[in-house]
Design a protein around this motif. Structure first.
Motif, short mmCIF file in Angstrom:
data_model
loop_
_atom_site.label_atom_id
_atom_site.label_comp_id
_atom_site.label_asym_id
_atom_site.label_seq_id
_atom_site.Cartn_x
_atom_site.Cartn_y
_atom_site.Cartn_z
N ALA A 233 0.83 -1.21 0.00
CA ALA A 233 0.00 0.00 0.00
C ALA A 233 0.86 1.25 0.00
O ALA A 233 0.53 2.25 -0.67
CB ALA A 233 -0.93 0.00 1.21
N ALA A 234 1.96 1.24 0.75
CA ALA A 234 2.83 2.42 0.85
C ALA A 234 3.84 2.51 -0.28
O ALA A 234 4.52 3.53 -0.42
CB ALA A 234 3.57 2.38 2.19
N GLY A 235 3.97 1.46 -1.08
CA GLY A 235 4.97 1.45 -2.14
C GLY A 235 6.38 1.26 -1.62
O GLY A 235 7.36 1.66 -2.25
N THR A 236 6.52 0.62 -0.46
CA THR A 236 7.82 0.37 0.14
C THR A 236 8.58 -0.69 -0.65
O THR A 236 8.00 -1.73 -1.01
CB THR A 236 7.65 -0.13 1.59
N ARG A 237 9.84 -0.45 -0.92
CA ARG A 237 10.68 -1.47 -1.57
C ARG A 237 10.89 -2.62 -0.58
O ARG A 237 11.43 -2.43 0.49
CB ARG A 237 12.01 -0.89 -1.99
N THR A 238 10.42 -3.81 -0.96
CA THR A 238 10.38 -4.93 -0.02
C THR A 238 11.06 -6.15 -0.60
O THR A 238 10.67 -6.66 -1.66
CB THR A 238 8.91 -5.27 0.33
N GLY A 239 12.06 -6.63 0.11
CA GLY A 239 12.68 -7.90 -0.24
C GLY A 239 12.03 -9.01 0.55
O GLY A 239 11.72 -8.85 1.74
N LEU A 240 11.80 -10.15 -0.08
CA LEU A 240 11.13 -11.27 0.57
C LEU A 240 12.14 -12.37 0.85
O LEU A 240 12.84 -12.84 -0.06
CB LEU A 240 9.99 -11.79 -0.30
N VAL A 241 12.22 -12.77 2.11
CA VAL A 241 13.18 -13.78 2.56
C VAL A 241 12.40 -15.00 3.01
O VAL A 241 11.46 -14.89 3.79
CB VAL A 241 14.05 -13.24 3.71
N GLY A 242 12.81 -16.17 2.53
CA GLY A 242 12.04 -17.39 2.76
C GLY A 242 11.95 -17.85 4.19
O GLY A 242 11.01 -18.55 4.56
N SER A 243 12.92 -17.47 5.04
CA SER A 243 12.89 -17.90 6.43
C SER A 243 13.72 -16.95 7.28
O SER A 243 14.63 -16.30 6.75
CB SER A 243 13.44 -19.32 6.57
N PRO A 244 13.45 -16.88 8.59
CA PRO A 244 14.25 -16.02 9.46
C PRO A 244 15.74 -16.37 9.44
O PRO A 244 16.59 -15.50 9.58
CB PRO A 244 13.64 -16.27 10.85
N ASN A 245 16.06 -17.66 9.24
CA ASN A 245 17.46 -18.08 9.24
C ASN A 245 18.23 -17.51 8.05
O ASN A 245 19.45 -17.42 8.10
CB ASN A 245 17.55 -19.61 9.22
#
Length: 531
Positions: A233-245
């Protein structure tokens, strides 16, 4: 009863839906990178193509569609596509057992499923033969490609803010999973008010760096989903990481400006710093942490569990502002939030805009607001925005509206001598020792308090030759310094294995499933009280 309200910052119209944000950005700024460098225009195109597949496969408004997999662009595309056709997303954790997956599938009765390759056969075998099962992230199967865009637009136009968007199955720390119903309005209120409260994090300031974050929370958890919708919604550049590790290796190159997570991540980073250069954040450790975090990170929203005061102090001295937050599935993960201009360390912030928080005479936290779930699947005849949700958590609310969590009603231990013991402070402090992976304090109905401790296998090599019992005893002494003699840990037992999500001892949000652990390690517990 003390209560505190904050006026809403966003208004939600009856025809607003969660998918509006994706298509609006595709029109306004199609070349803007949004998820893993995927542009807004491309993301909306991927969502529309997947939505056409769903329509062609016969998925109707109100049908349930399962999504099972790690945090990824493919997960987000599937979610937005399901919502675009008026269907209901039913997330399942990628770490869920076969029994848990089967229980959700039987209760939700999905019309279609998205899953990862290694769970495809399991999912396909548990649903009716006519239910289509897609593999997340695989190329489109070709169905629906000839449908005009208007078909998706017509389906989107039929959806309203009060339609069900998702059913989130949660068992918390005990019990059989229940499907918590959340509407488009619930999630829009939660995400929209947080973004409005924290514009400097999500939208940035004039002349400053464009905000960016790494989202490593599981999208099957409502916490991660609300963050995703807020970022889109905010247009934030977001990287997606598969797991916390996988987060620690991604931080230096991505260089986020803020993070949203749980105390476990901060504990993990602090332990890594201690192992590399020792404690002392004002010196080498502080420099090492700042380098690991990428040099641009200024804030972290931290919710989901309690944060040890010494860990908070450690990161504050490295220049990171930790913003406490609090919520639960039934309130769309959002109840209170700290802000850079209104941050009171040790608290979990003030009510999110549009929310009223109260503390009952017995100390239980009560909540009402537009993010409150209407109930549980399938009848979902329960709560409403103007009704109190009883959280089961205990807290204190000061005159300025800041909330402090003091315990959980079901997790307060009462010894046979009548002493009330809050296990969280002891467990938080114990986990800070480099050798300790996890721990659980025991004492309900017992003459004194004990603890089950698991070891961090990656740290064992550095401690080879040490007397492990002596080291753990020192960690126990450090924890006991926080409490009275009657509340202190008298004995402990070091276990062979660890507590894991896969093993069923932890919830996907890394909270202890105490009943499960007590049953599994009953013999160890009894042994601590035999002599």
């Amino acid at each position: 009863m003390r209560e505190y309200s904050v006026e809403a910052l966003v208004e939600i119209a009856d025809d607003d839906t969660l998918t509006d944000m994706a298509y609006a950005w595709a029109h306004a700024d199609p070349d803007r990178a949004v998820l893993d460098e995927v542009t807004c225009g491309r993301f909306a195109g991927m969502v529309r193509a997947q939505a056409k597949e769903l329509i062609a496969a016969g998925v109707r408004r109100g049908d349930r569609v399962v999504v099972l997999g790690p945090t990824s662009v493919a997960w987000a595309v599937a979610d937005f596509a399901v919502l675009s056709v008026g269907a209901i997303t039913v997330p399942i954790y990628p770490t869920a057992s076969a029994e848990q997956i089967d229980a959700v599938l039987r209760d939700a009765r999905p019309a279609a499923c998205f899953t990862v390759p290694d769970k495809r056969a399991l999912v396909a075998g548990a649903v009716r033969s006519e239910v289509r099962v897609w593999t997340l992230g695989e190329p489109a199967e070709g169905i629906g490609v000839d449908l005009p865009d208007a078909v998706v637009d017509e389906r989107r136009a039929e959806v309203g803010a009060d339609d069900i968007a998702t059913i989130v199955y949660t068992s918390g720390t005990t019990g059989t999973p229940k499907g918590c119903v959340l509407t488009h309005r619930n999630i829009l209120a939660a995400a929209g008010n947080v973004v409005a409260l924290l514009p400097e994090l999500f939208r940035g300031t004039d002349g400053g760096d464009r905000p960016s974050t790494l989202l490593f929370l599981p999208l099957a958890h409502v916490y991660g989903r609300v963050v995703l919708f807020g970022c889109v919604a905010a247009g934030t550049r977001t990287g997606l990481v598969g797991s916390p590790n996988a987060l620690l290796s991604a931080l230096p190159s991505f260089r986020p400006t803020f993070l949203v997570g749980v105390p476990y991540i901060l504990e993990k980073i602090r332990k890594a710093a201690r192992a590399r250069v020792g404690e002392g954040p004002d010196g080498e450790a502080g420099a090492w942490v700042r380098g690991l975090l990428g040099g641009r990170l200024t804030h972290m929203i931290c919710g989901g569990a309690s944060l040890d005061a010494s860990t908070l102090d450690f990161f504050t001295r490295t220049g990171l502002t930790v913003l406490g937050a609090y919520g639960l599935t039934e309130t769309t993960s959002t109840v209170t939030m700290s802000a850079p201009s209104a941050n009171r360390p040790g608290s979990v912030g003030r009510p999110v805009p549009g929310t009223t928080v109260a503390v009952a005479e017995d100390g239980e936290i009560l909540v009402r607001g537009p993010q409150v779930s209407p109930g549980y699947w399938p009848d979902h005849a329960g709560g409403a925005p103007d009704e109190w949700v009883r959280t089961g958590d205990l807290g204190e609310l000061d005159q300025d509206g800041y909330l402090r969590i003091t315990g959980r009603r079901k997790e307060i231990l009462v010894t046979s001598g009548g002493k009330n013991v809050a296990p969280a402070p002891l467990e938080d402090r114990l986990r800070l020792h480099p050798l300790v992976s996890n721990c659980m304090v025991v004492g309900e109905g017992r003459p004194f308090v004990t603890a089950l401790v698991t070891l961090d296998r990656t740290a064992l090599g550095e401690w080879r030759g040490s007397d492990l019992d002596t080291e753990i005893a020192a960690a126990v002494d450090s924890a006991n310094a926080l409490v009275s003699r009657a509340e202190s840990i008298r004995r402990f037992r070091v276990l062979e294995g660890d507590f894991t999500v896969e093993g069923g001892q932890l919830t996907p949000s890394l909270r202890l499933r105490r009943a499960v652990i007590e049953k599994e390690y009953a013999a160890h517990i009894e042994a601590m009280y035999l002599h």
